[in-house]
Design a protein around this motif. Structure first.
Motif, PDB file in Angstrom:
ATOM      1  N   ALA A 232      41.242 -14.370  12.804  1.00 37.13           N
ATOM      2  CA  ALA A 232      41.141 -13.710  14.109  1.00 37.13           C
ATOM      3  C   ALA A 232      40.099 -12.596  14.067  1.00 37.13           C
ATOM      4  O   ALA A 232      39.859 -11.983  13.018  1.00 37.13           O
ATOM      5  N   GLY A 233      39.497 -12.316  15.217  1.00 41.07           N
ATOM      6  CA  GLY A 233      38.409 -11.349  15.289  1.00 41.07           C
ATOM      7  C   GLY A 233      38.760  -9.987  14.727  1.00 41.07           C
ATOM      8  O   GLY A 233      37.969  -9.377  14.003  1.00 41.07           O
ATOM      9  N   LYS A 234      39.961  -9.485  15.018  1.00 38.12           N
ATOM     10  CA  LYS A 234      40.330  -8.147  14.533  1.00 38.12           C
ATOM     11  C   LYS A 234      40.473  -8.143  13.009  1.00 38.12           C
ATOM     12  O   LYS A 234      40.220  -7.114  12.366  1.00 38.12           O
ATOM     13  N   LEU A 235      40.870  -9.278  12.436  1.00 32.96           N
ATOM     14  CA  LEU A 235      40.967  -9.360  10.978  1.00 32.96           C
ATOM     15  C   LEU A 235      39.579  -9.415  10.355  1.00 32.96           C
ATOM     16  O   LEU A 235      39.323  -8.780   9.322  1.00 32.96           O
ATOM     17  N   ARG A 236      38.668 -10.156  10.978  1.00 34.97           N
ATOM     18  CA  ARG A 236      37.289 -10.216  10.477  1.00 34.97           C
ATOM     19  C   ARG A 236      36.615  -8.856  10.581  1.00 34.97           C
ATOM     20  O   ARG A 236      35.880  -8.442   9.670  1.00 34.97           O
ATOM     21  N   ASP A 237      36.877  -8.135  11.663  1.00 29.73           N
ATOM     22  CA  ASP A 237      36.284  -6.803  11.838  1.00 29.73           C
ATOM     23  C   ASP A 237      36.763  -5.849  10.748  1.00 29.73           C
ATOM     24  O   ASP A 237      35.972  -5.073  10.182  1.00 29.73           O
ATOM     25  N   ALA A 238      38.068  -5.891  10.450  1.00 33.73           N
ATOM     26  CA  ALA A 238      38.614  -5.015   9.407  1.00 33.73           C
ATOM     27  C   ALA A 238      37.997  -5.353   8.057  1.00 33.73           C
ATOM     28  O   ALA A 238      37.645  -4.446   7.274  1.00 33.73           O
ATOM     29  N   ALA A 239      37.845  -6.638   7.769  1.00 34.20           N
ATOM     30  CA  ALA A 239      37.248  -7.056   6.499  1.00 34.20           C
ATOM     31  C   ALA A 239      35.808  -6.565   6.393  1.00 34.20           C
ATOM     32  O   ALA A 239      35.379  -6.107   5.324  1.00 34.20           O
ATOM     33  N   GLU A 240      35.063  -6.639   7.483  1.00 30.27           N
ATOM     34  CA  GLU A 240      33.667  -6.189   7.470  1.00 30.27           C
ATOM     35  C   GLU A 240      33.578  -4.690   7.207  1.00 30.27           C
ATOM     36  O   GLU A 240      32.685  -4.230   6.492  1.00 30.27           O
ATOM     37  N   LYS A 241      34.487  -3.912   7.781  1.00 34.61           N
ATOM     38  CA  LYS A 241      34.490  -2.457   7.557  1.00 34.61           C
ATOM     39  C   LYS A 241      34.742  -2.146   6.080  1.00 34.61           C
ATOM     40  O   LYS A 241      34.083  -1.283   5.495  1.00 34.61           O
ATOM     41  N   ILE A 242      35.704  -2.837   5.491  1.00 34.30           N
ATOM     42  CA  ILE A 242      36.034  -2.589   4.081  1.00 34.30           C
ATOM     43  C   ILE A 242      34.899  -3.053   3.180  1.00 34.30           C
ATOM     44  O   ILE A 242      34.552  -2.379   2.197  1.00 34.30           O
ATOM     45  N   LYS A 243      34.297  -4.179   3.488  1.00 35.47           N
ATOM     46  CA  LYS A 243      33.156  -4.671   2.701  1.00 35.47           C
ATOM     47  C   LYS A 243      32.006  -3.678   2.737  1.00 35.47           C
ATOM     48  O   LYS A 243      31.332  -3.453   1.724  1.00 35.47           O
ATOM     49  N   ALA A 244      31.793  -3.064   3.889  1.00 36.04           N
ATOM     50  CA  ALA A 244      30.714  -2.069   4.006  1.00 36.04           C
ATOM     51  C   ALA A 244      31.005  -0.857   3.133  1.00 36.04           C
ATOM     52  O   ALA A 244      30.088  -0.282   2.518  1.00 36.04           O
ATOM     53  N   LEU A 245      32.276  -0.464   3.056  1.00 37.41           N
ATOM     54  CA  LEU A 245      32.653   0.680   2.220  1.00 37.41           C
ATOM     55  C   LEU A 245      32.572   0.335   0.732  1.00 37.41           C
ATOM     56  O   LEU A 245      32.241   1.188  -0.094  1.00 37.41           O
ATOM     57  N   LEU A 246      32.870  -0.905   0.385  1.00 41.54           N
ATOM     58  CA  LEU A 246      32.806  -1.334  -1.017  1.00 41.54           C
ATOM     59  C   LEU A 246      31.367  -1.393  -1.518  1.00 41.54           C
ATOM     60  O   LEU A 246      31.094  -1.137  -2.691  1.00 41.54           O
ATOM     61  N   GLY A 247      30.461  -1.766  -0.641  1.00 37.14           N
ATOM     62  CA  GLY A 247      29.058  -1.902  -1.050  1.00 37.14           C
ATOM     63  C   GLY A 247      28.837  -3.159  -1.867  1.00 37.14           C
ATOM     64  O   GLY A 247      29.274  -4.247  -1.498  1.00 37.14           O
ATOM     65  N   ASP A 248      28.188  -3.006  -3.026  1.00 39.39           N
ATOM     66  CA  ASP A 248      27.931  -4.138  -3.921  1.00 39.39           C
ATOM     67  C   ASP A 248      29.127  -4.281  -4.861  1.00 39.39           C
ATOM     68  O   ASP A 248      29.391  -3.400  -5.683  1.00 39.39           O
ATOM     69  N   TYR A 249      29.850  -5.391  -4.770  1.00 38.90           N
ATOM     70  CA  TYR A 249      31.106  -5.506  -5.514  1.00 38.90           C
ATOM     71  C   TYR A 249      31.358  -6.951  -5.935  1.00 38.90           C
ATOM     72  O   TYR A 249      30.735  -7.894  -5.441  1.00 38.90           O
ATOM     73  N   ASP A 250      32.290  -7.111  -6.869  1.00 34.03           N
ATOM     74  CA  ASP A 250      32.810  -8.414  -7.266  1.00 34.03           C
ATOM     75  C   ASP A 250      34.285  -8.458  -6.879  1.00 34.03           C
ATOM     76  O   ASP A 250      34.897  -7.414  -6.607  1.00 34.03           O
ATOM     77  N   ALA A 251      34.862  -9.653  -6.849  1.00 33.25           N
ATOM     78  CA  ALA A 251      36.242  -9.775  -6.385  1.00 33.25           C
ATOM     79  C   ALA A 251      37.014 -10.761  -7.245  1.00 33.25           C
ATOM     80  O   ALA A 251      36.445 -11.698  -7.809  1.00 33.25           O
ATOM     81  N   ILE A 252      38.314 -10.511  -7.317  1.00 28.88           N
ATOM     82  CA  ILE A 252      39.168 -11.369  -8.132  1.00 28.88           C
ATOM     83  C   ILE A 252      40.532 -11.508  -7.459  1.00 28.88           C
ATOM     84  O   ILE A 252      41.084 -10.536  -6.934  1.00 28.88           O
ATOM     85  N   HIS A 253      41.041 -12.734  -7.427  1.00 29.35           N
ATOM     86  CA  HIS A 253      42.378 -12.992  -6.878  1.00 29.35           C
ATOM     87  C   HIS A 253      43.309 -13.334  -8.033  1.00 29.35           C
ATOM     88  O   HIS A 253      43.048 -14.275  -8.786  1.00 29.35           O
ATOM     89  N   VAL A 254      44.381 -12.565  -8.162  1.00 26.04           N
ATOM     90  CA  VAL A 254      45.310 -12.745  -9.276  1.00 26.04           C
ATOM     91  C   VAL A 254      46.669 -13.158  -8.735  1.00 26.04           C
ATOM     92  O   VAL A 254      47.421 -12.336  -8.204  1.00 26.04           O
TER      93      VAL A 254
END
Length: 390
Positions: A232-254
């Motif tokens: 949903a759009g509001k979920l994508r918007d929240a993800a984009e805000k957090i990605k912008a704050l993270l900057g250059d990053y790697d990710a892992i799902h455990v």
């Protein structure tokens, strides 16, 4: 006098030429405007005519709830399980060229929801209980975005009620209730293909059992990443805000929690369906596994169902750790259940420079463990010794 008359004639001739030129320019402009309007009108008329000439849309209906009818009507599987079933239904709609009638709500498994199910009265009706233990489908997915690939409508929409009304008026030409019919026959047999609505009774085990040929890669019409990208759009918007704050990053799902559970055999020996998973998802083993993929000093975003506080802290010796809980100012006003939270985390993980999964979804994926994700039904003794050195 001759001079006087001549002096009057010259300005009159110049003014005439100017007026004539202005009139010509105006006429050309009006002609161009009229031509544009005429072209637009004709285009709209042609478009309307084409729409009127096209046959009415046809629809595919699988049930009021994901995996229902079937053995899961009275239970509720996790988000991943339900997405597998939903993707299967969407693939069939895409294959048949039909609009999919999607359930308007998705059940929430309390095991995967730390916010819990709403408290309800013991005297509540079955519908009230369902509403209390489910969430609106459009709070999870963007149906308009999804419709760019597979047209969908929700089963509480006005369009769906219109379809039901029309199908009843058409009688035998309006709807067929089918069970045990392959999608190929539904498409090729005019007995089904010409109908307005196909009411499909899917496998009583789970909807995704209708897509058993997914091991045949050419049979897959929608990739695993389709539904995650349809958040949903509001979920994508929240993800984009957090990605912008993270900057250059790697990710892992455990994935731990339910996946590392064991049961004892008749000799009292603990066994697991994923014998290496508990070991492979512990920080000391993760450091060894991901060293070749993630250089020291990188920001590492971690999404996990592990609830032990500080469990992943040993990773901070090499990486800058980040969790969704670090961004509660963005998420708390938005998140109503853990399905929404995981969908945001999933978008964040997909945006990382390097994304490491728990299990492989595809051969090219990076993963923490080599244990297969699919349930093998083979209970084995958990393994904790080290197979390789860093």
């Amino acid at each position: 006098m001759a001079f006087h008359r001549a002096s009057k004639a010259k300005p009159k001739s110049a003014r005439s030429r100017i007026l004539l030129l202005a009139a010509a320019v105006t006429a050309i402009a009006l002609l161009f405007l009229f031509s544009s309007l005429l072209s637009t009108t004709v285009s709209k008329a042609n478009l309307l005519q084409r729409r009127q000439q096209q046959p009415f849309e046809k629809y595919l209906y699988w049930g009021t709830r994901i995996d229902c009818p079937g053995k899961h009507c009275g239970s509720c599987e996790g988000l991943g399980h339900q997405e597998s079933s939903l993707r299967c239904a969407l693939e069939e709609a895409l294959f048949l060229g039909r609009t999919f009638v999607m359930p308007s709500r998705m059940c929430i498994n309390p095991i995967h929801n730390k916010k819990g199910i709403l408290h309800h009265s013991t005297n509540a009706s079955s519908e009230e209980l369902w509403d209390a233990s489910s969430c609106a489908m459009d709070s999870l997915y963007d149906t308009e975005l999804m419709s760019d690939t597979v047209p969908v409508i929700l089963d509480n929409s006005k369009e769906w009620y219109r379809v039901l009304s029309t199908s009843m008026k058409l009688g035998a030409r309006g709807v067929a209730h089918v069970e045990g019919v392959s999608r190929f026959e539904l498409k090729e047999n005019s007995r089904y293909s010409d109908l307005l609505l196909i009411n499909r009774t899917a496998s009583p085990l789970s909807w995704f059992m209708e897509c058993k040929d997914r091991n045949n890669r050419s049979a897959i019409m929608l990739p695993y990443s389709f539904l995650p990208s349809m958040a949903a759009g509001k979920l994508r918007d929240a993800a984009e805000k957090i990605k912008a704050l993270l900057g250059d990053y790697d990710a892992i799902h455990v994935r731990r929690g339910d996946k590392i559970k064991t049961r004892k055999d008749r000799f009292g020996v603990a066994r697991s369906l994923h014998p290496h998973l508990d070991r492979d998802t512990r920080p000391e083993f993760m450091l060894c596994r991901i060293a070749k993929w993630v250089p020291p000093g990188r920001t590492l975003f971690i999404a996990s169902n592990e609830r032990t506080p500080g469990f992943f802290s040993p990773l901070s010796a090499r990486y800058r750790l980040a969790y969704s809980s670090n961004y509660s100012h963005i998420l708390d006003p938005l998140i109503e259940n853990n399905y929404q939270l995981f969908m945001i985390e999933r978008l964040i993980m997909m945006g990382g420079k390097t994304f490491i999964r728990t299990f492989k979804e595809d051969e090219t994926d990076l993963s923490l463990t080599d244990d297969p994700k699919k349930n093998t039904k083979l209970w084995q003794i958990p393994v904790y010794n080290v197979d390789e050195t860093c």
